[in-house]
Design a protein around this motif. Sequence first.
Motif, short mmCIF file in Angstrom:
data_model
loop_
_atom_site.label_atom_id
_atom_site.label_comp_id
_atom_site.label_asym_id
_atom_site.label_seq_id
_atom_site.Cartn_x
_atom_site.Cartn_y
_atom_site.Cartn_z
N UNK A 101 37.74 35.81 46.97
CA UNK A 101 37.08 36.67 47.96
C UNK A 101 37.67 38.08 47.92
N UNK A 102 38.98 38.17 47.85
CA UNK A 102 39.62 39.50 47.79
C UNK A 102 39.22 40.23 46.52
N UNK A 103 39.12 39.52 45.42
CA UNK A 103 38.72 40.16 44.16
C UNK A 103 37.31 40.71 44.24
N UNK A 104 36.50 40.13 45.12
CA UNK A 104 35.11 40.60 45.29
C UNK A 104 34.99 41.60 46.44
N UNK A 105 36.13 42.14 46.89
CA UNK A 105 36.17 43.14 47.97
C UNK A 105 35.71 42.55 49.31
N UNK A 106 35.88 41.26 49.47
CA UNK A 106 35.60 40.62 50.75
C UNK A 106 36.93 40.40 51.48
N UNK A 107 36.84 40.23 52.78
CA UNK A 107 38.03 40.02 53.60
C UNK A 107 37.93 38.68 54.31
N UNK A 108 39.00 37.90 54.21
CA UNK A 108 39.04 36.61 54.91
C UNK A 108 39.76 36.83 56.23
#
Length: 615
Positions: A101-108
């Motif tokens: 998710x972080x690699x895809x610029x998403x935030x958990x």
Amino acid sequence: MDFATLKAFKPSEYEGAADGYRAMGDSAERAKDAVDNRIAAGIRHQLEGATATAALGQLKQLARNLHYLQTECGLASTALNGFAFDIEAAKRKLKAAIEDAHAANCTVTSDGSVSYPAGGDKVDGKVPEGGTVEGSPGPWDPSSAAVRRQSINIHPNPNYGKALGFADRIADALQEATEADAKWAPKLRKLRADDDLTVSAADWVDAQKDTGGVREGAEHYLDGIKAPPKGGDPEDNAEWWKHLSADEREAYISLHPASIGAMNGLPAVVRDEANRTVLAETRGQYEMKLNAIPKEPSPQFVPIGARGDMTYNQEWLDWHDKYSERKEYLEEKLKGMRAIQDRFDRTGENGLPEAYLLGFDPDGEGNGRIILANGNPDTADHTGIYIPGTKTDISTIGEDSGDTPSDLKRSENLWNESRRLAPGQKISTITWLDYDAPDNILLEATNDRYAEKGAPILHDFLEGNRKAHQYASGDTGHTTVIGHSYGSTLIGDSAKTASWNETPIPADDVLVAGSPGMQANHAADLGIDPKHMWAMGGGGSDFIVRHGGEGSGLGDNWIIPTDPEFGGNIMTSDAGDHGAFWDAEGGQASLSLKNQSRVVVGRYGDVTLDSKAHW
């Protein structure tokens, strides 16, 4: 289990607790061995009287408690490792989803939902905004899956679908962790002993149930451990065991004690540990079943009619039809289990060494399965393996018959005399009942099918004995296999099995007593070096057994091992009947026993021979 808990979970803490329980179990095992084989053995060897008897009773109970503690600690250790393994698998999935998710610029976020950035083609002059999604664990029903695909396809922001995929993976990981927690929590809570200081039959039955529960829960954990070789020979088994870690070995001993206890090629101490647990749990189970049978009604007969004639009491008949056969079965099996325990409890008596239970199954091979060693065969300089004959089963293996010693006692007498002849050397003698011995002489003992079926089982054990000794001591030691009566026929078939594979029987010497035939005309036909083939016979009933069965097929052309034509060494014997080859009245070994022991310790030149033999 929620997101924050799984993310912060440290499997190492539970693995550390598992190590603690394993260490506690190891300490309990060492303490039990000290009680059984040093303290209690020392008392038996040096003291007697009421005080010594009372002390031995208390030590016996202490040893039982320590054994139970060892077993339960092994289960607790394996359960904790299994729990940590399952949660760790879920944690790895969670970690991978977060990283992707972080690699895809998403935030958990802190609750496990996933925020995604704005992106995609402009709509009405604006780039579609970002947002936050929550995942849903699969699997989904077809309609739900279709709705999710449609929502992703029509959403203007392509990051939405990516974020939903990450959120679903997180939800799957949390669901997996929750299921593992729900599975293991009750199993771990059950690993509790009663609040008393007595380990009862019910406690061992409970331990058996605990084993089943932990084994069921640890399915995935065991899948991560290299499985035992299917159909493996003793060398395969030994190699498999050698490369397991301490935790992995503990898992297999705890969860599959019967399988480990029966595995040829494994160390004697390992098989003994596993089989003692099987014995304790089985004995507890059988005792509870026996105690559950209603008391036999009394009287058996009641008067009928004016003349006072007697007839069966109907209440007794009903009980007899329903319970008597089951009661007798349980009592007979328990008799054999008590005989094994009695041998454990006599360690140290007259110098008797520690016993090793190398095989146990109350119903195995028809008559029950017992392999019991005096002394550790893996480290012994000389090992004698005694194969009993017709009518041997678990209920009688420890019973003396008049002046005739039991099958277990014969092996003990052989150990005592062998030790006397070879001071300073390590001796082990084994009673081996791992085949379906014939139940009677006339109908079954004249048939080879029992020996034919048991031959590969014996051969595998002998190979395992050699391999375990080689791993422990660096050499194979000196082994003598001894067959009494039909046991000699079994050895003959086992030797033939080996010679067909162009290998000799895995023993240095073959000795038979009271043999009705070995399915061959000559020792050489069995691949046995005549210099290392030994036979003895006796008088009375033994003569009838050896010669009365001519035409039975056990000795081709009726050449038996005590015939000079068979080849080999014919030993002098003072056995007055078929069961007297191991007599040692008042501790004084008979000539038959002395000659056997001379072969066992390799003092061939001292064996007294009768070249005229045939009797």
